[in-house]
Design a protein around this motif. Sequence first.
Motif, PDB file in Angstrom:
ATOM      1  N   CYS A   1       0.917  -1.000  -0.153  1.00 52.74           N
ATOM      2  CA  CYS A   1       0.087   0.287  -0.062  1.00 52.74           C
ATOM      3  C   CYS A   1       0.794   1.261  -0.138  1.00 52.74           C
ATOM      4  O   CYS A   1       0.402   1.976  -0.802  1.00 52.74           O
ATOM      5  CB  CYS A   1      -0.541  -0.250   1.650  1.00 52.74           C
ATOM      6  N   LYS A   2       1.807   1.617   0.641  1.00 49.72           N
ATOM      7  CA  LYS A   2       2.629   2.573   0.346  1.00 49.72           C
ATOM      8  C   LYS A   2       3.635   2.769  -0.733  1.00 49.72           C
ATOM      9  O   LYS A   2       3.544   3.391  -0.838  1.00 49.72           O
ATOM     10  CB  LYS A   2       4.238   1.712   2.240  1.00 49.72           C
TER      11      LYS A   2
ATOM     12  N   LEU B   1       2.237   0.547  11.545  1.00 49.65           N
ATOM     13  CA  LEU B   1       2.576   2.198  12.028  1.00 49.65           C
ATOM     14  C   LEU B   1       3.599   2.666  11.410  1.00 49.65           C
ATOM     15  O   LEU B   1       3.997   4.054  11.147  1.00 49.65           O
ATOM     16  CB  LEU B   1       2.251   2.170  13.208  1.00 49.65           C
ATOM     17  N   ASN B   2       4.693   1.526  11.828  1.00 48.98           N
ATOM     18  CA  ASN B   2       5.640   2.404  11.151  1.00 48.98           C
ATOM     19  C   ASN B   2       6.439   1.767   9.846  1.00 48.98           C
ATOM     20  O   ASN B   2       7.091   2.291   9.260  1.00 48.98           O
ATOM     21  CB  ASN B   2       7.267   0.934  11.300  1.00 48.98           C
ATOM     22  N   THR B   3       4.721   1.582   8.858  1.00 50.94           N
ATOM     23  CA  THR B   3       5.617   1.933   7.739  1.00 50.94           C
ATOM     24  C   THR B   3       4.292   2.520   6.636  1.00 50.94           C
ATOM     25  O   THR B   3       5.234   3.292   6.040  1.00 50.94           O
ATOM     26  CB  THR B   3       5.128   0.012   6.376  1.00 50.94           C
ATOM     27  N   ILE B   4       3.058   2.442   7.078  1.00 52.98           N
ATOM     28  CA  ILE B   4       2.256   3.708   6.280  1.00 52.98           C
ATOM     29  C   ILE B   4       1.701   4.419   7.938  1.00 52.98           C
ATOM     30  O   ILE B   4       0.465   4.576   7.685  1.00 52.98           O
ATOM     31  CB  ILE B   4       1.598   3.571   5.789  1.00 52.98           C
ATOM     32  N   PRO B   5       2.354   5.834   8.748  1.00 49.77           N
ATOM     33  CA  PRO B   5       1.186   5.876   9.664  1.00 49.77           C
ATOM     34  C   PRO B   5       0.732   6.615   9.761  1.00 49.77           C
ATOM     35  O   PRO B   5      -1.274   6.890   9.915  1.00 49.77           O
ATOM     36  CB  PRO B   5       1.923   6.292  10.714  1.00 49.77           C
ATOM     37  N   ALA B   6       0.291   7.299   7.974  1.00 55.65           N
ATOM     38  CA  ALA B   6       0.025   9.016   7.860  1.00 55.65           C
ATOM     39  C   ALA B   6      -1.140   8.034   6.826  1.00 55.65           C
ATOM     40  O   ALA B   6      -2.353   8.882   6.021  1.00 55.65           O
ATOM     41  CB  ALA B   6       0.413  10.205   7.031  1.00 55.65           C
ATOM     42  N   SER B   7      -1.223   7.243   6.236  1.00 55.83           N
ATOM     43  CA  SER B   7      -2.304   6.624   5.321  1.00 55.83           C
ATOM     44  C   SER B   7      -2.282   4.747   5.684  1.00 55.83           C
ATOM     45  O   SER B   7      -2.487   4.967   4.580  1.00 55.83           O
ATOM     46  CB  SER B   7      -1.359   6.739   3.699  1.00 55.83           C
ATOM     47  N   SER B   8      -3.101   4.848   6.882  1.00 58.93           N
ATOM     48  CA  SER B   8      -3.839   3.729   7.512  1.00 58.93           C
ATOM     49  C   SER B   8      -4.783   4.078   8.603  1.00 58.93           C
ATOM     50  O   SER B   8      -4.014   4.990   9.570  1.00 58.93           O
ATOM     51  CB  SER B   8      -2.659   3.294   7.532  1.00 58.93           C
TER      52      SER B   8
ATOM     53  N   THR C   1      -9.792   7.891   6.779  1.00 60.55           N
ATOM     54  CA  THR C   1      -9.448   8.861   8.310  1.00 60.55           C
ATOM     55  C   THR C   1      -8.377   7.709   9.023  1.00 60.55           C
ATOM     56  O   THR C   1      -8.215   6.562   9.225  1.00 60.55           O
ATOM     57  CB  THR C   1     -11.336   8.476   9.094  1.00 60.55           C
ATOM     58  N   ALA C   2      -7.223   8.405   8.731  1.00 61.39           N
ATOM     59  CA  ALA C   2      -6.232   8.060   9.569  1.00 61.39           C
ATOM     60  C   ALA C   2      -6.025   7.951  11.408  1.00 61.39           C
ATOM     61  O   ALA C   2      -5.953   9.207  11.374  1.00 61.39           O
ATOM     62  CB  ALA C   2      -4.449   8.865   8.424  1.00 61.39           C
TER      63      ALA C   2
END
Length: 292
Positions: free
Chosen positions: A86-87, A134-141, A199-200
Amino acid sequence: MSIVVIGKSGQLAYELQQAGGDNIVCLGRDDIDITDKAALADKLDSIKPEAVINASAYTAVDKAESEPEAAALINTQGVANLAEYCKVNSIFLVHVSTDYVFNGKKGSPYTVDDTIEPQGVYGQTKADGEKALLNTIPASSCLIRTAWVYSTHGNNFVKTMLRLMADKPQLTVIDDQIGSPTLASGLAQACLYAAQNKTAGIFHWTDEGVTSWYDFALAIQELAVEKGLLDNKIPVLPIPSSQYPTPAKRPHYSVLDKTLTRETFSSVQPAHWRAQLSAMLDALKSEQSNTQ
């Protein structure tokens, strides 16, 4: 909006398909292997979703104690693979986790910021999956923790109680584990809202109110008799967890604080667990009538 749901046969995936209609593509184990990065990429590349909801998990809590590798493969590595895909492809990911990431010793509702401290293999693998996300896509998950999920579909506590109450002269149910039941259809609406609105953040979703497994069982019996799903009541006796040992520890108290959810998820709000239980039993009765 094109949304892929990872999972097909589970309670949440089923409700997501019912709620999302033609916008939802549910992928079961025969359709996608989230533990295989290349196979995962090939499948999602062919669909090109705008969002992914991960409704799959290794959920056999006791079995996980003797199968830690199998649990970690799905609950941790699978989530990491999804997050990485997803990232790279700028896709929003909604991931569902559990109250089992907490130790159950707090005694007041767990907030999204409380320290996680899982007590068993299942909880640990889910916690590790959260960290990977959360380590990979905190702003888009969107990470949604839930608990005590049930529905008219699949196997769950409510349907087990109904079956046992119809077959047994009496039952014993644990009375010292406290939490909040969750009707899967409500959880599905929350997941869809998060996916559609991107909604992140970390959120908690259960039905409102607090109960024990024992009191939940009493409510199931009372409403089921009232609605004609059971012919009569049987004695239901409370017992402590110590009288029903299991390979995996259960959190004694796992009520999840939903303040942030209520503030953020404007068009979907949790309902009280007793109202949701009543609605589920009505739906179950309707389904049974239609199949007779």
